[in-house]
Design a protein around this motif. Sequence first.
Motif, PDB file in Angstrom:
ATOM      1  N   PHE A  54     -43.756  -8.259  41.775  1.00 49.03           N
ATOM      2  CA  PHE A  54     -43.759  -7.966  43.204  1.00 49.03           C
ATOM      3  C   PHE A  54     -42.319  -7.946  43.703  1.00 49.03           C
ATOM      4  O   PHE A  54     -41.464  -8.710  43.233  1.00 49.03           O
ATOM      5  N   GLY A  55     -42.048  -7.117  44.674  1.00 46.56           N
ATOM      6  CA  GLY A  55     -40.728  -7.090  45.281  1.00 46.56           C
ATOM      7  C   GLY A  55     -40.597  -8.050  46.448  1.00 46.56           C
ATOM      8  O   GLY A  55     -39.501  -8.302  46.934  1.00 46.56           O
ATOM      9  N   ASP A  56     -41.729  -8.622  46.892  1.00 47.39           N
ATOM     10  CA  ASP A  56     -41.747  -9.526  48.045  1.00 47.39           C
ATOM     11  C   ASP A  56     -42.311 -10.880  47.619  1.00 47.39           C
ATOM     12  O   ASP A  56     -43.404 -10.963  47.044  1.00 47.39           O
ATOM     13  N   GLU A  57     -41.567 -11.952  47.888  1.00 52.73           N
ATOM     14  CA  GLU A  57     -41.983 -13.280  47.432  1.00 52.73           C
ATOM     15  C   GLU A  57     -43.283 -13.726  48.104  1.00 52.73           C
ATOM     16  O   GLU A  57     -44.172 -14.283  47.445  1.00 52.73           O
ATOM     17  N   ALA A  58     -43.430 -13.479  49.403  1.00 49.89           N
ATOM     18  CA  ALA A  58     -44.640 -13.914  50.109  1.00 49.89           C
ATOM     19  C   ALA A  58     -45.875 -13.232  49.537  1.00 49.89           C
ATOM     20  O   ALA A  58     -46.920 -13.870  49.354  1.00 49.89           O
ATOM     21  N   ARG A  59     -45.738 -11.938  49.244  1.00 54.72           N
ATOM     22  CA  ARG A  59     -46.876 -11.204  48.674  1.00 54.72           C
ATOM     23  C   ARG A  59     -47.204 -11.711  47.271  1.00 54.72           C
ATOM     24  O   ARG A  59     -48.369 -11.812  46.891  1.00 54.72           O
ATOM     25  N   ALA A  60     -46.141 -12.048  46.491  1.00 57.39           N
ATOM     26  CA  ALA A  60     -46.352 -12.574  45.138  1.00 57.39           C
ATOM     27  C   ALA A  60     -47.079 -13.919  45.185  1.00 57.39           C
ATOM     28  O   ALA A  60     -48.006 -14.174  44.405  1.00 57.39           O
ATOM     29  N   ARG A  61     -46.654 -14.785  46.105  1.00 60.30           N
ATOM     30  CA  ARG A  61     -47.301 -16.097  46.212  1.00 60.30           C
ATOM     31  C   ARG A  61     -48.750 -15.957  46.686  1.00 60.30           C
ATOM     32  O   ARG A  61     -49.640 -16.689  46.250  1.00 60.30           O
ATOM     33  N   GLU A  62     -48.974 -15.029  47.610  1.00 55.40           N
ATOM     34  CA  GLU A  62     -50.334 -14.798  48.083  1.00 55.40           C
ATOM     35  C   GLU A  62     -51.228 -14.321  46.948  1.00 55.40           C
ATOM     36  O   GLU A  62     -52.359 -14.769  46.793  1.00 55.40           O
ATOM     37  N   TRP A  63     -50.698 -13.417  46.120  1.00 54.79           N
ATOM     38  CA  TRP A  63     -51.490 -12.898  45.011  1.00 54.79           C
ATOM     39  C   TRP A  63     -51.756 -13.977  43.962  1.00 54.79           C
ATOM     40  O   TRP A  63     -52.858 -14.071  43.412  1.00 54.79           O
ATOM     41  N   ALA A  64     -50.755 -14.812  43.692  1.00 56.46           N
ATOM     42  CA  ALA A  64     -50.944 -15.909  42.745  1.00 56.46           C
ATOM     43  C   ALA A  64     -52.047 -16.855  43.242  1.00 56.46           C
ATOM     44  O   ALA A  64     -52.857 -17.361  42.456  1.00 56.46           O
ATOM     45  N   GLY A  65     -52.079 -17.068  44.561  1.00 56.33           N
ATOM     46  CA  GLY A  65     -53.140 -17.902  45.125  1.00 56.33           C
ATOM     47  C   GLY A  65     -54.510 -17.282  44.940  1.00 56.33           C
ATOM     48  O   GLY A  65     -55.492 -17.984  44.675  1.00 56.33           O
ATOM     49  N   LEU A  66     -54.590 -15.956  45.080  1.00 52.44           N
ATOM     50  CA  LEU A  66     -55.864 -15.271  44.845  1.00 52.44           C
ATOM     51  C   LEU A  66     -56.318 -15.440  43.405  1.00 52.44           C
ATOM     52  O   LEU A  66     -57.504 -15.645  43.134  1.00 52.44           O
ATOM     53  N   VAL A  67     -55.379 -15.343  42.464  1.00 52.90           N
ATOM     54  CA  VAL A  67     -55.721 -15.526  41.049  1.00 52.90           C
ATOM     55  C   VAL A  67     -56.284 -16.921  40.827  1.00 52.90           C
ATOM     56  O   VAL A  67     -57.322 -17.105  40.182  1.00 52.90           O
ATOM     57  N   ARG A  68     -55.598 -17.925  41.360  1.00 54.44           N
ATOM     58  CA  ARG A  68     -56.039 -19.315  41.143  1.00 54.44           C
ATOM     59  C   ARG A  68     -57.408 -19.573  41.763  1.00 54.44           C
ATOM     60  O   ARG A  68     -58.223 -20.300  41.205  1.00 54.44           O
ATOM     61  N   GLN A  69     -57.641 -18.989  42.923  1.00 51.22           N
ATOM     62  CA  GLN A  69     -58.875 -19.304  43.647  1.00 51.22           C
ATOM     63  C   GLN A  69     -60.048 -18.422  43.243  1.00 51.22           C
ATOM     64  O   GLN A  69     -61.173 -18.901  43.114  1.00 51.22           O
ATOM     65  N   HIS A  70     -59.798 -17.124  43.037  1.00 55.07           N
ATOM     66  CA  HIS A  70     -60.907 -16.192  42.813  1.00 55.07           C
ATOM     67  C   HIS A  70     -60.898 -15.520  41.447  1.00 55.07           C
ATOM     68  O   HIS A  70     -61.824 -14.772  41.131  1.00 55.07           O
TER      69      HIS A  70
END
Length: 414
Positions: free
Chosen positions: A33-49
């Motif tokens: 990802f080029g954006d840290e906030a988007r990367a962290r949000e996506w990592a959270g989706l992986v962990r949760q869903h």
Amino acid sequence: MTHAASLRIRPTSKGVSYDVRYRLDGASKTLAFGDEARAREWAGLVRQHGPEFALTWVKRDVGPTTPTVAEYADTYIASKSGVEGKTLDHYRMFMRRSIGPWMGHLPLNMVTPEVIAGWINEQAAPTREVDGKLPRPLGAKTIKNRHGFLYAMFQHAVQRGVVDRNPCEGTNMPASESREMTFLSGDEYTRLLSFIPPYWQPLVQTLAGTGMRWSEATALRPGDFDLEAGVVRVSRAWKDSIAKGRYLGAPKTSRSKRTISLPPGLITLLRPLVEQRGELVFTNRHGNAILQQTFHKEVWAPARNLANGRPAFDIVKDHKPHWVPNRGGHEWHQEPASVGDRIHKEPRIHDLRHTHASWLINGGTPLPVIQRRLGHESITTTVDRYGHLSPDNLTAAALAVQVAMAGALPEIES
């Protein structure tokens, strides 16, 4: 199941890349990802869903104007008119404790039936620790209530064109394990009543004699009674909310506003209280409104204990060494019931309402009449709760069919 995802910051010729490492089908994968906030949000989706769901989020064009579940919930709750404060408090609590942590960050059109199913399973059998420990599993009724709010919210969004489908449609809900209702016979009720202090007996007799809800009976005013006509009008009930505290408002449903006929003996019992013309017919010993929690702790539970052959209070459990006979005007001087006089049941206060319904059914009162008397919004509620108590009606129905079909059915030879 919790899925692993880690974030690594990697320099590139164009600046910095934020790489999320995850596993899919047993293999290690990386998504940049080029954006840290988007990367962290996506990592959270992986962990949760899970990575499969998270990848669909990346591939799908969500659109910048699509609100998240948390954002739309605020809009939906604010749009509710004619809803009591306590109900709105519950909605906000659902979002804060349950719905928000699981899917509040997701855009509405990213919530799938699989996300809803995972949320329900997590409530019924938690797998993720909160503050270092697993939350307790929630009961089927609690989960159903939260799902009902979410269903209505998504239906609201569908009707306004925000999303094109309701992901809560067709959800398989946990089997309900609601507590059985307790019904008292006339003799059992009389024995229990004998352990209620005289001061409180008119209130208990009113609950049992009318089938009113606690919040309705304790809100009655003298002007609600017409003792000459032998009726009482239910027009208000106690409510609770964070914003207002405890206050008087409309009863539970529109059909809860009703007129109830009173048994003659109850009229005689209530006449002195009604003719006092105080603000409330039923008050505590200080003349104030009665709190159910206090009444249960200091009146109902001790009487139930005595009716079952136990001491009024468990001194160790209840920490009440000051509760001794004839002190404080509480009148707990009775000895526990003898073996032959025990009721062997543990009724709640609300079971007086169920008991009232059972007496009506045993007396042959039709279910539609019971519906109106209890203030049920739908006859379905009355039938579902009390229909099983009238086996004689079922027998009569079968006999009516037999008479109608007499000419077509073969004769039964003795």
